[in-house]
Design an enzyme around this catalytic site. Structure first.
Site, PDB file in Angstrom:
ATOM      1  N   HIS A 292       0.851  -1.196   0.000  1.00  0.00           N
ATOM      2  CA  HIS A 292       0.000   0.000   0.000  1.00  0.00           C
ATOM      3  C   HIS A 292       0.888   1.248   0.000  1.00  0.00           C
ATOM      4  O   HIS A 292       1.763   1.406   0.859  1.00  0.00           O
ATOM      5  CB  HIS A 292      -0.938   0.009   1.209  1.00  0.00           C
ATOM      6  N   ALA A 293       0.660   2.130  -0.972  1.00  0.00           N
ATOM      7  CA  ALA A 293       1.558   3.266  -1.174  1.00  0.00           C
ATOM      8  C   ALA A 293       1.601   4.160   0.068  1.00  0.00           C
ATOM      9  O   ALA A 293       0.586   4.407   0.705  1.00  0.00           O
ATOM     10  CB  ALA A 293       1.093   4.084  -2.372  1.00  0.00           C
ATOM     11  N   HIS A 322       0.343  11.805  -5.602  1.00  0.00           N
ATOM     12  CA  HIS A 322      -0.193  11.884  -4.242  1.00  0.00           C
ATOM     13  C   HIS A 322       0.927  11.721  -3.214  1.00  0.00           C
ATOM     14  O   HIS A 322       1.061  12.518  -2.272  1.00  0.00           O
ATOM     15  CB  HIS A 322      -1.262  10.785  -4.065  1.00  0.00           C
ATOM     16  N   GLU A 323       1.753  10.693  -3.401  1.00  0.00           N
ATOM     17  CA  GLU A 323       2.825  10.429  -2.430  1.00  0.00           C
ATOM     18  C   GLU A 323       3.863  11.550  -2.419  1.00  0.00           C
ATOM     19  O   GLU A 323       4.329  11.964  -1.368  1.00  0.00           O
ATOM     20  CB  GLU A 323       3.511   9.087  -2.741  1.00  0.00           C
ATOM     21  N   HIS A 326       2.971  14.364  -0.215  1.00  0.00           N
ATOM     22  CA  HIS A 326       3.324  14.181   1.205  1.00  0.00           C
ATOM     23  C   HIS A 326       4.779  14.590   1.433  1.00  0.00           C
ATOM     24  O   HIS A 326       5.100  15.315   2.377  1.00  0.00           O
ATOM     25  CB  HIS A 326       3.166  12.718   1.604  1.00  0.00           C
ATOM     26  N   GLU A 350      -3.217  14.874   2.870  1.00  0.00           N
ATOM     27  CA  GLU A 350      -3.690  14.013   1.791  1.00  0.00           C
ATOM     28  C   GLU A 350      -4.041  14.800   0.525  1.00  0.00           C
ATOM     29  O   GLU A 350      -4.179  14.216  -0.550  1.00  0.00           O
ATOM     30  CB  GLU A 350      -4.918  13.215   2.254  1.00  0.00           C
ATOM     31  N   TYR A 460      -9.158  11.488   4.018  1.00  0.00           N
ATOM     32  CA  TYR A 460      -9.235  11.369   2.558  1.00  0.00           C
ATOM     33  C   TYR A 460     -10.498  12.018   2.018  1.00  0.00           C
ATOM     34  O   TYR A 460     -10.511  12.548   0.910  1.00  0.00           O
ATOM     35  CB  TYR A 460      -9.169   9.899   2.130  1.00  0.00           C
TER      36      TYR A 460
END
Ligand code: X8Z
Ligand code: ZN
Length: 551
Positions: A292-293, A322-323, A326, A350, A460
């Site tokens: 899971h990323a 998305h990552e 972060h 998020e 989310y």
């Protein structure tokens, strides 16, 4: 000096001392826990589970002890802003507090490590399969994405939902233990603790989430109606009955949380490498990992990493944005003190990468050489629909997960009703039903990573709303006019500066301040997502004429 004045002064300086010691010790223990969890998720073995459980136990014990000490300063008036804010953050720092009975906290962190590992190593082995034909979550995801065979999809859906059955007893015990910890800290339960992290009362936050959901629900309903009708055309009314919930195995995603993978079924007619040396980008062939990323800030300095099993798909392209969001946030607030090294609220964290990904417009793809020429404006509708199949379809899913968990933590949902309550919420919010009968032997919530790994989920939902609010504000800051879906802030310095100013604040101010810094607004507001999809809403409602919508 009067006695009273002297007492106040002593208390204030004790608070200042406490905050600085607490911040330093939390930072240290946090790094150890991060490192141990990184290893446990990258090498799932009996021993790494124990080591990460122990490191998290230390972190939780310290967090609980400090939260209790921080509460002793509750009555002290007139503290400087930062001292008061940090005291509050220390009280709220943990996601899963444990009981002061140390054996119980050890039991809790052991369960948490085991649930995480079980999820990461889970496989569904179809009847008659040899061990190397067993399917992990990546393989399941690929079948759900690409197969259009309802029998195959049903088999895989059922199979994946067997992996979480053994989790139920452990999860039930985990809820009891963390609730005990939360109650010792003065919260009604762990759900109330989670809802207290938003610079407002837990009840006010729950009401805020409701308000946002009601803003977007009409758009979701239009999309649901349109998609169901197209699925009925594809699979027949006996598989997808009109006016009923959509069976959960036909939406291109094992949890039916995002639907863009079945866009083809609903499409309108015309429509610096060294930095990454410690990350994980490809699924290793030789060991189990939690795929899971996720994005990691290992040491609160410059050791930023991504862990993700990337495939060459549109999903992975979006997820890597998305990552990276972060990691950009983590880098931007890097100079803040430890307790402020976080997002304004968890929805902000998020939302950042997703906001950036909203600038992946056709024109941007041409600019970076991934597309030869821009499609004509007539293709916008198809693009919007594809986008909505993820962004809008997700909204009720993003909401229902913690609706379920908040009520599990509060005891309103008993273990004997876990699965039933889960599907009641899936039906009520998403209009989705299980394709085969479920019982309380099943534990379908555990088939979703964030339940097994105990990651809060309302963030989310908030992120989906916020990212459009950010996007609208950044497009305005860039002076870009025209429809929001064609706006890309790529290369725009003004938009970049506006975003950076917000990111750098970390958690140093209540989130409405951060929201104001980027958007000028102090309230989360779903009108931006509605603006973005307005042309689609109009089109969907035309298409749905004569249909009986709802379920
Ligand atoms: O878990 C994630 C990210 C890591 S924070 C990949 N997401 C949720 C999910 O996969 O369920 C992003 C979208 C929702
Ligand atoms: Zn994320």
């Amino acid at each position: 000096m009067q006695n009273a004045e002297r007492r106040i002064e002593n208390e204030a300086s004790a608070a200042v001392r406490f905050v600085s010691e607490a911040e330093a010790s939390l930072a240290e223990v946090n790094v150890d826990a991060q490192r141990a969890t990184w290893v446990a998720e990258n090498f799932i073995t009996y021993d790494t589970q124990i080591l990460s459980a122990q490191a998290n136990e230390k972190h939780i014990n310290l967090g609980v002890a400090l939260a209790k000490r921080a509460a002793r300063f509750d009555h002290v008036q007139g503290l400087p802003f930062d001292v008061r804010r940090k005291l509050d953050l220390i009280k709220l720092a943990l996601t899963t507090p444990g009981p002061s009975d140390s054996a119980k906290t050890a039991e809790m962190t052991k369960i948490a490590a085991e649930l995480d590992a079980q999820y990461g190593a889970a496989r569904y082995c179809p009847a008659g399969a040899t061990p190397d034909q067993c399917l992990d979550v990546e393989a399941i995801t690929e079948i759900m994405r690409s197969s259009r065979d309802p029998h195959r999809l049903l088999d895989v859906w059922r199979g994946w939902h067997t992996i979480s059955r053994p989790m139920k007893a452990m999860y039930t015990r985990f809820v009891e233990l963390t609730n005990e910890g939360a109650r010792e800290l003065g919260y009604k339960d762990t759900g109330a603790l989670w809802r207290s992290k938003y610079d407002m009362s837990p009840d006010a936050f729950a009401a805020e989430v409701d308000r946002l959901w009601n803003q977007v629900k009409p758009l979701y309903d239009s999309l649901h109606c349109y998609v169901r009708w197209n699925l009925t055309k594809k699979y027949g009314a006996d598989v997808v009955p009109p006016a009923k919930p959509i069976p959960a195995h036909l939406l291109g995603n094992i949890w039916a949380q995002e639907w863009a993978n079945v866009y083809d079924l609903v499409a309108p007619r015309d429509g610096d490498p060294r930095f990454w040396e410690r990350s994980l980008f490809l699924k290793p062939r030789d060991r189990d990992v939690v795929c899971h990323a996720s994005a990691w800030d290992i040491d609160d300095q410059d050791d930023l990493r991504v862990k993700m099993c990337i495939s060459r798909t549109a999903d992975s392209f979006t997820t890597i944005h998305h990552e990276l969001g972060h990691n950009f946030y983590q880098r931007a607030y890097n100079t803040q003190p430890f307790l402020y090294k976080n997002s304004a609220n968890d929805g902000f964290h998020e939302a950042v990468g997703d906001t950036i990904a909203l600038s992946i417009t056709p024109n941007y793809l041409v600019q970076i050489g991934l597309l030869d020429k821009e499609p004509p404006p007539s293709a916008d509708l198809g693009l919007l629909l594809r986008e909505a199949m993820d962004k809008i379809a997700f909204l009720p899913f993003g909401l229902m997960i913690d609706r379920w968990r908040w009520r599990v933590f509060s005891g309103e949902i008993a273990p004997s009703d876990y699965n039933k309550a889960w599907w009641d919420l899936r039906l009520r919010y998403q209009g989705i039903a299980p394709p085969v009968e479920r019982t309380e032997h099943d534990f379908d919530p555990g088939a979703k990573y964030h339940i097994a790994a105990n990651v809060p989920y309302t963030r989310y939902f908030l992120a989906r709303i916020l990212q459009f609010q950010f996007h609208r504000a950044l497009c305005a800051a860039a002076g870009l006019k025209g429809p929001l879906n064609r706006c890309s802030i790529y290369g725009n310095r003004d938009a970049g500066a506006r975003l950076k100013a917000m990111l750098e604040m970390g958690q140093s101010r209540p989130w409405p301040d951060a929201l104001e810094a980027i958007t000028g607004q102090r309230q989360m507001d779903a009108t931006a997502i509605l603006d973005y999809f307005a042309p689609l809403k109009e089109w969907l409602d035309e298409q749905n004429q004569g249909q009986k919508c709802g379920w």
